[in-house]
Scaffold this motif. Structure first.
Motif, PDB file in Angstrom:
ATOM      1  N   GLN A 232      -2.037   9.964   6.328  1.00  0.00           N
ATOM      2  CA  GLN A 232      -1.000  11.084   6.320  1.00  0.00           C
ATOM      3  C   GLN A 232      -0.035  10.978   5.029  1.00  0.00           C
ATOM      4  OE1 GLN A 232       2.050  10.696   9.306  1.00  0.00           O
ATOM      5  NE2 GLN A 232       1.791  13.007   9.875  1.00  0.00           N
ATOM      6  N   LEU A 233       0.286   9.698   4.599  1.00  0.00           N
ATOM      7  CA  LEU A 233       1.065   9.292   3.534  1.00  0.00           C
ATOM      8  C   LEU A 233       0.301  10.010   2.104  1.00  0.00           C
ATOM      9  CD1 LEU A 233       2.463   5.622   4.100  1.00  0.00           C
ATOM     10  CD2 LEU A 233       3.678   7.904   4.147  1.00  0.00           C
ATOM     11  N   VAL A 234      -0.937   9.671   2.180  1.00  0.00           N
ATOM     12  CA  VAL A 234      -1.569  10.082   0.991  1.00  0.00           C
ATOM     13  C   VAL A 234      -1.889  11.529   0.808  1.00  0.00           C
ATOM     14  CG1 VAL A 234      -4.099  10.245   0.107  1.00  0.00           C
ATOM     15  CG2 VAL A 234      -3.359   7.982   0.847  1.00  0.00           C
ATOM     16  N   GLY A 235      -1.864  12.201   2.069  1.00  0.00           N
ATOM     17  CA  GLY A 235      -1.919  13.824   2.206  1.00  0.00           C
ATOM     18  C   GLY A 235      -0.659  14.210   1.735  1.00  0.00           C
ATOM     19  N   ARG A 236       0.373  13.844   2.049  1.00  0.00           N
ATOM     20  CA  ARG A 236       1.639  14.210   1.732  1.00  0.00           C
ATOM     21  C   ARG A 236       1.818  14.002   0.073  1.00  0.00           C
ATOM     22  NH1 ARG A 236       5.908  11.439   5.351  1.00  0.00           N
ATOM     23  NH2 ARG A 236       4.923  12.169   7.247  1.00  0.00           N
ATOM     24  N   ARG A 237       1.498  12.936  -0.285  1.00  0.00           N
ATOM     25  CA  ARG A 237       1.815  12.615  -1.752  1.00  0.00           C
ATOM     26  C   ARG A 237       0.921  13.604  -2.591  1.00  0.00           C
ATOM     27  NH1 ARG A 237       5.186  12.409  -5.544  1.00  0.00           N
ATOM     28  NH2 ARG A 237       4.507  11.208  -7.273  1.00  0.00           N
ATOM     29  N   ARG A 238      -0.334  13.930  -1.938  1.00  0.00           N
ATOM     30  CA  ARG A 238      -1.188  14.855  -2.934  1.00  0.00           C
ATOM     31  C   ARG A 238      -0.641  16.181  -2.599  1.00  0.00           C
ATOM     32  NH1 ARG A 238      -6.022  14.670  -0.173  1.00  0.00           N
ATOM     33  NH2 ARG A 238      -6.728  13.123  -1.238  1.00  0.00           N
ATOM     34  N   ALA A 239       0.099  16.592  -1.866  1.00  0.00           N
ATOM     35  CA  ALA A 239       0.561  18.122  -1.761  1.00  0.00           C
ATOM     36  C   ALA A 239       1.629  18.056  -2.792  1.00  0.00           C
ATOM     37  CB  ALA A 239       1.045  18.364  -0.313  1.00  0.00           C
ATOM     38  N   GLU A 240       2.502  16.875  -2.584  1.00  0.00           N
ATOM     39  CA  GLU A 240       3.773  16.880  -3.726  1.00  0.00           C
ATOM     40  C   GLU A 240       3.099  16.953  -5.162  1.00  0.00           C
ATOM     41  OE1 GLU A 240       6.387  13.818  -1.068  1.00  0.00           O
ATOM     42  OE2 GLU A 240       5.715  13.331  -3.224  1.00  0.00           O
TER      43      GLU A 240
ATOM     44  N   THR B 206       0.852  -1.173  -0.021  1.00  0.00           N
ATOM     45  CA  THR B 206      -0.133  -0.029  -0.017  1.00  0.00           C
ATOM     46  C   THR B 206       0.610   1.295   0.111  1.00  0.00           C
ATOM     47  OG1 THR B 206      -1.366  -1.444   1.325  1.00  0.00           O
ATOM     48  CG2 THR B 206      -1.966   1.036   1.100  1.00  0.00           C
ATOM     49  N   ARG B 207       1.928   1.117   0.922  1.00  0.00           N
ATOM     50  CA  ARG B 207       2.807   2.391   0.853  1.00  0.00           C
ATOM     51  C   ARG B 207       3.202   2.704  -0.560  1.00  0.00           C
ATOM     52  NH1 ARG B 207       2.893  -0.045   5.666  1.00  0.00           N
ATOM     53  NH2 ARG B 207       2.917   1.179   7.765  1.00  0.00           N
ATOM     54  N   GLU B 208       3.725   1.610  -1.023  1.00  0.00           N
ATOM     55  CA  GLU B 208       4.416   1.765  -2.477  1.00  0.00           C
ATOM     56  C   GLU B 208       3.581   2.408  -3.453  1.00  0.00           C
ATOM     57  OE1 GLU B 208       6.266  -2.223  -3.355  1.00  0.00           O
ATOM     58  OE2 GLU B 208       7.809  -1.896  -1.805  1.00  0.00           O
ATOM     59  N   SER B 209       2.298   1.707  -3.495  1.00  0.00           N
ATOM     60  CA  SER B 209       1.382   2.477  -4.523  1.00  0.00           C
ATOM     61  C   SER B 209       0.982   3.749  -4.114  1.00  0.00           C
ATOM     62  CB  SER B 209       0.257   1.558  -4.713  1.00  0.00           C
ATOM     63  OG  SER B 209      -0.263   1.212  -3.314  1.00  0.00           O
ATOM     64  N   ILE B 210       1.143   4.187  -2.824  1.00  0.00           N
ATOM     65  CA  ILE B 210       0.840   5.701  -2.776  1.00  0.00           C
ATOM     66  C   ILE B 210       1.974   6.634  -3.303  1.00  0.00           C
ATOM     67  CG2 ILE B 210       0.514   7.440  -0.892  1.00  0.00           C
ATOM     68  CD1 ILE B 210      -0.869   5.479   0.850  1.00  0.00           C
ATOM     69  N   ALA B 211       3.349   6.142  -2.892  1.00  0.00           N
ATOM     70  CA  ALA B 211       4.183   6.678  -3.308  1.00  0.00           C
ATOM     71  C   ALA B 211       4.604   6.994  -4.627  1.00  0.00           C
ATOM     72  CB  ALA B 211       5.525   6.375  -2.580  1.00  0.00           C
TER      73      ALA B 211
ATOM     74  N   LEU C  90      -2.886  13.229  -9.693  1.00  0.00           N
ATOM     75  CA  LEU C  90      -3.672  13.362  -8.447  1.00  0.00           C
ATOM     76  C   LEU C  90      -4.930  12.133  -8.570  1.00  0.00           C
ATOM     77  CD1 LEU C  90      -3.934  16.902  -8.419  1.00  0.00           C
ATOM     78  CD2 LEU C  90      -3.063  15.668  -6.429  1.00  0.00           C
ATOM     79  N   ALA C  91      -5.286  11.641  -9.718  1.00  0.00           N
ATOM     80  CA  ALA C  91      -6.336  10.591 -10.229  1.00  0.00           C
ATOM     81  C   ALA C  91      -5.890   9.262  -9.608  1.00  0.00           C
ATOM     82  CB  ALA C  91      -6.774  10.754 -11.549  1.00  0.00           C
ATOM     83  N   GLU C  92      -4.406   9.245 -10.288  1.00  0.00           N
ATOM     84  CA  GLU C  92      -4.150   7.895  -9.623  1.00  0.00           C
ATOM     85  C   GLU C  92      -3.992   7.841  -8.132  1.00  0.00           C
ATOM     86  OE1 GLU C  92      -0.741   7.201 -13.130  1.00  0.00           O
ATOM     87  OE2 GLU C  92      -0.216   6.556 -11.172  1.00  0.00           O
ATOM     88  N   LEU C  93      -3.577   8.805  -7.424  1.00  0.00           N
ATOM     89  CA  LEU C  93      -3.456   8.616  -5.958  1.00  0.00           C
ATOM     90  C   LEU C  93      -4.725   8.600  -5.538  1.00  0.00           C
ATOM     91  CD1 LEU C  93      -1.885   9.236  -3.513  1.00  0.00           C
ATOM     92  CD2 LEU C  93      -2.373  11.603  -3.678  1.00  0.00           C
ATOM     93  N   GLU C  94      -5.730   9.194  -5.756  1.00  0.00           N
ATOM     94  CA  GLU C  94      -7.306   8.918  -5.510  1.00  0.00           C
ATOM     95  C   GLU C  94      -7.714   7.694  -5.645  1.00  0.00           C
ATOM     96  OE1 GLU C  94      -8.965  10.729  -3.646  1.00  0.00           O
ATOM     97  OE2 GLU C  94     -11.294  10.092  -3.930  1.00  0.00           O
TER      98      GLU C  94
END
Ligand code: DAH
Length: 354
Positions: free
Chosen positions: A79-87, A21-26, A31-35
């Motif tokens: 938190q990981l999702v939030g951080r990746r979204r900001a990036e 899961t962590r890898e796929s977030i990173a 943004l669509a992929e992240l969602e």
């Protein structure tokens, strides 16, 4: 199916907390992929939600041990999702700036700054002073009846004063463009009871040939004070203070007997010539004085027209031309300049400079 036994929950938890899961977030690139990853891991139908639902089937003891772990995992993933979204968002901003071909290091273009018209500045200064002296603002219409513009002001039909006032009449209706701001005196007195102190600034209209000193449209400020025991001394003191605030504290004033139908006695008020200081010059026609306004004690017939008892009330009134004051204060040689709106002229009157 929700995992219900402790063993089932444990194995769902282990799967979820593994690196996938962590890898796929990173590694989400948009943004669509992240969602999509977020919905998969944390959404309503995700394994995590299923685990949370399954918690209530556990024994109290298991729940105490297991619930904090799963909550911590949820918080971490969020938190990981939030951080990746900001990036991703900031690199999207960057990309759109790049595509705009915008050079943020260029000096800024200063937009041209607007300023108030010199007549507005003059009018505001005049009304500011009068407001400080306790006068409040009143207004009336530009289109008036004969009663307000003339009759109630003690100017009956066939009175010579009507000819002096080159009136614009409207076609087919008994209406006219007001020739002075004095009708607002009547409107005010009809609507409020004394004591009162008002100023009525506004536009007035006269059928006049336009030249350096005349315009068919110009501005006046009317003043009116009514109370018990108001005398000519109050009028003199008020106008002297007003004119000295406007033109400078050493300004000399002079009251000359005059005639207006709506005041008795009436006066014209002069100020010592601002150009020559009184020794005589073309601006004051060698007299040393410049006429600035008309004034007087409110005529008993005017009080009668509005139903005030002239035995109880007395008052003074005055009328002053705004263009005339602006010409004198700003040293403008021709009234037409105010109405042509040539920016080269207007730009000289920065309100911060005068
Ligand atoms: N209404 C006069 C005019 O337009 C000016 C004026 C004179 C107003 C004397 C007054 C006054 O109130 O008392 O010429």
């Amino acid at each position: 199916m929700s995992p219900v036994t402790r063993a089932e929950l444990e194995s769902a938890y282990v799967k979820l907390s593994g690196p996938r899961t962590r890898e796929s977030i990173a590694s989400a690139r948009t943004l669509a992929e992240l969602e999509a990853v977020r919905v998969d891991a944390l959404g309503r139908k995700s394994a995590l939600t299923e685990i949370l639902k399954g918690l209530k089937e556990l024994t109290l003891e298991d729940k105490r041990e297991f619930a904090p772990k799963i909550q911590a995992l949820k918080a971490e993933l969020e938190q990981l999702v939030g951080r990746r979204r900001a990036e991703l968002e900031s690199s999207a901003d960057e990309a759109s700036l790049q595509s705009l071909d915008l050079d943020l290091t260029l000096p800024a273009v200063t937009p041209p700054r607007g300023r108030l018209h010199p007549l507005t500045q003059t009018l505001e200064e005049m009304t500011r002073i009068l407001s400080l002296m306790g006068f409040s603002w009143a207004e009336g219409p530009h289109i008036e009846t004969e009663r307000y513009n003339f009759e109630a002001l003690n100017i009956p039909e066939h009175h010579a004063a009507r000819d002096l006032q080159d009136t614009f009449y409207l076609q087919d209706v008994p209406l006219l463009l007001r020739t002075h701001t004095s009708p607002v005196q009547i409107r005010t007195m009809e609507s409020v009871q004394p004591p009162l102190r008002v100023i009525c600034p506004g536009r007035v209209f006269r059928h006049e040939a336009v030249d350096a000193a005349h315009s068919a449209v110009f501005h006046q400020i009317e003043g009116l004070a009514v109370d018990k025991g108001i005398s000519f001394a109050d009028l003199k003191g008020t106008l002297r203070t007003f004119l000295q605030s406007l033109f400078g504290s050493s300004t000399k004033t002079r009251f000359r007997p005059s005639y207006f139908p709506f005041t008795e006695p009436s006066a014209e008020v002069d100020v010592r010539c601002l150009v020559c200081g009184g020794s005589g010059c073309p601006a004051c026609k060698r007299s040393g004085w410049i006429e600035i306004m008309g004034a007087g004690m409110v005529h008993p017939s005017v009080f009668a027209a509005v139903g005030y008892d002239p035995e109880v009330w007395s008052g003074f009134a005055f009328g002053v031309g705004v263009e005339r004051v602006a010409i004198l204060r700003l040293g403008v040689p021709d009234m037409r300049l105010f109405f042509e709106n040539d920016l080269r002229f207007l730009r000289q009157f920065d309100e911060n400079l005068i």
